[in-house]
Design an enzyme around this catalytic site. Structure first.
Site, PDB file in Angstrom:
ATOM      1  CE  LYS A  23      40.787  78.853 -29.249  1.00  0.00           C
ATOM      2  NZ  LYS A  23      42.006  78.481 -29.586  1.00  0.00           N
ATOM      3  CD  GLN A  67      44.963  76.056 -28.443  1.00  0.00           C
ATOM      4  OE1 GLN A  67      43.633  76.146 -28.672  1.00  0.00           O
ATOM      5  NE2 GLN A  67      45.331  77.252 -28.141  1.00  0.00           N
ATOM      6  CG  ASP A  90      43.055  79.180 -35.087  1.00  0.00           C
ATOM      7  OD1 ASP A  90      42.060  79.828 -34.671  1.00  0.00           O
ATOM      8  OD2 ASP A  90      43.417  78.216 -34.598  1.00  0.00           O
TER       9      ASP A  90
END
Ligand code: NAP
Length: 273
Positions: A23, A67, A90
């Site tokens: 990412k 994460q 997200d």
């Protein structure tokens, strides 16, 4: 305004470290400034929540990503819901999840969003199609089902307790598989000419990375099939970057709109005030 992405990782999970590295690399490739915040696996939740508060207030940060998975001392939802919805690139905050349900979304969750973009790019319309989603998690299966439903598909969602999975999958014009079970979908479970999207990422004992679909047999029957690795994985990262850029542009629009300050209906999404 240069887009800024904050990535928070807690612990040493090797797969998470690889995802985070990918990412950050993708962000840097397109000029998004990324900042990595690492915590040891025994970190107290308050330290991560405190960092999220300061990132929420930081005008140089437009996207915040935590994460997953998190170590057991964390309540995942209290962490995800601490992120301001307008920085929740997200798409996991309740506000964004609710927006997905009623069609007023701010950010879509990156993996199903990536699947939608992949279908769009290939010119595959979902309207009126039978779409079967295997997997019903909050981060992939459920939002995937909502997204295709919004595009007028007829949707079935299967999960671990579904009886006779094949009787559903065989009806799919578009089959999206996100179960985390290697080899779950074999050729006889797929209709001829179906579109097969394999979201699964599984590491075998040999170290090989495979999806949930038996690629070699199913490819002979499917009209389209995505490979693993490749396919959906890179799309997920791409949509994260797209969401971060969207967040930056949206904030810039709002600032222009009100001569220097954020206001209007989005204000509460950008500020605790
Ligand atoms: P998850 O939270 O473990 O959810 C798995 C879902 O699959 C659950 O709904 C489960 O049913 C269902 N399931 C499990 N075994 C099944 C079976 N035998 N038949 C039918 N359904 C079954 O996993 P996730 O986070 O959604 O991830 C799913 C897979 O996608 C994993 O391999 C993950 O690594 C991968 N993934 C890939 C990306 C990407 O970028 N490509 C992103 C995220 C995840 P129950 O609800 O009944 O337990």
């Amino acid at each position: 305004m240069t887009p800024g992405l904050a990535v928070i990782i807690v612990g040493e999970d090797p797969a998470s470290r690889i995802y985070v590295r990918n990412k950050i690399r993708a962000a840097e490739d397109v000029g998004v400034i990324s900042r990595l915040f690492e915590f040891p696996s025994e970190a107290p939740p308050e330290s991560v929540l405190g960092l999220i508060d300061s990132l929420n207030d930081n005008p140089l940060i437009h996207g915040i990503l935590v994460q997953l998975p998190l170590p057991p001392q964390f309540n995942i939802y209290s962490v995800l819901h601490r992120i301001l919805p307008a920085k929740d690139v997200d798409g996991f905050h309740l506000y964004n999840v609710g927006g997905l349900v009623v069609g007023e979304r701010v950010f879509s969750p990156c993996t199903p969003y990536g699947v939608m973009k992949l279908l769009e790019h290939e010119g595959i319309s979902v309207a009126g199609q039978n779409v079967v989603v295997v997997g019903a998690s909050n981060i992939v299966g459920k939002p995937m089902a909502l997204m295709v439903m919004r595009e007028d598909a007829t949707v079935s969602v299967c999960h671990a307790k579904t009886r006779d999975l094949a009787q559903f999958t065989i009806l799919a014009d578009i089959l999206v598989v996100a179960a985390g079970v290697p080899g779950l979908i074999v050729q006889q479970m797929v209709k001829s000419g179906a579109v097969v999207i394999d979201v699964g990422i599984n590491r075998l004992a040999s170290g090989q990375i495979v999806g949930d679909v038996d690629f070699e047999s199913v490819r002979q029957k499917a009209a389209y099939i995505t490979p693993v690795p490749g396919g959906v994985g890179p799309m997920t990262v791409t949509m994260l970057i797209a969401n971060t850029i969207q967040s930056t542009e949206h904030k810039a629009d709002l600032i222009d709109w009100d001569a220097g300050s954020i206001s209007g209906p989005m204000r509460s999404l950008y500020s605790h005030a």
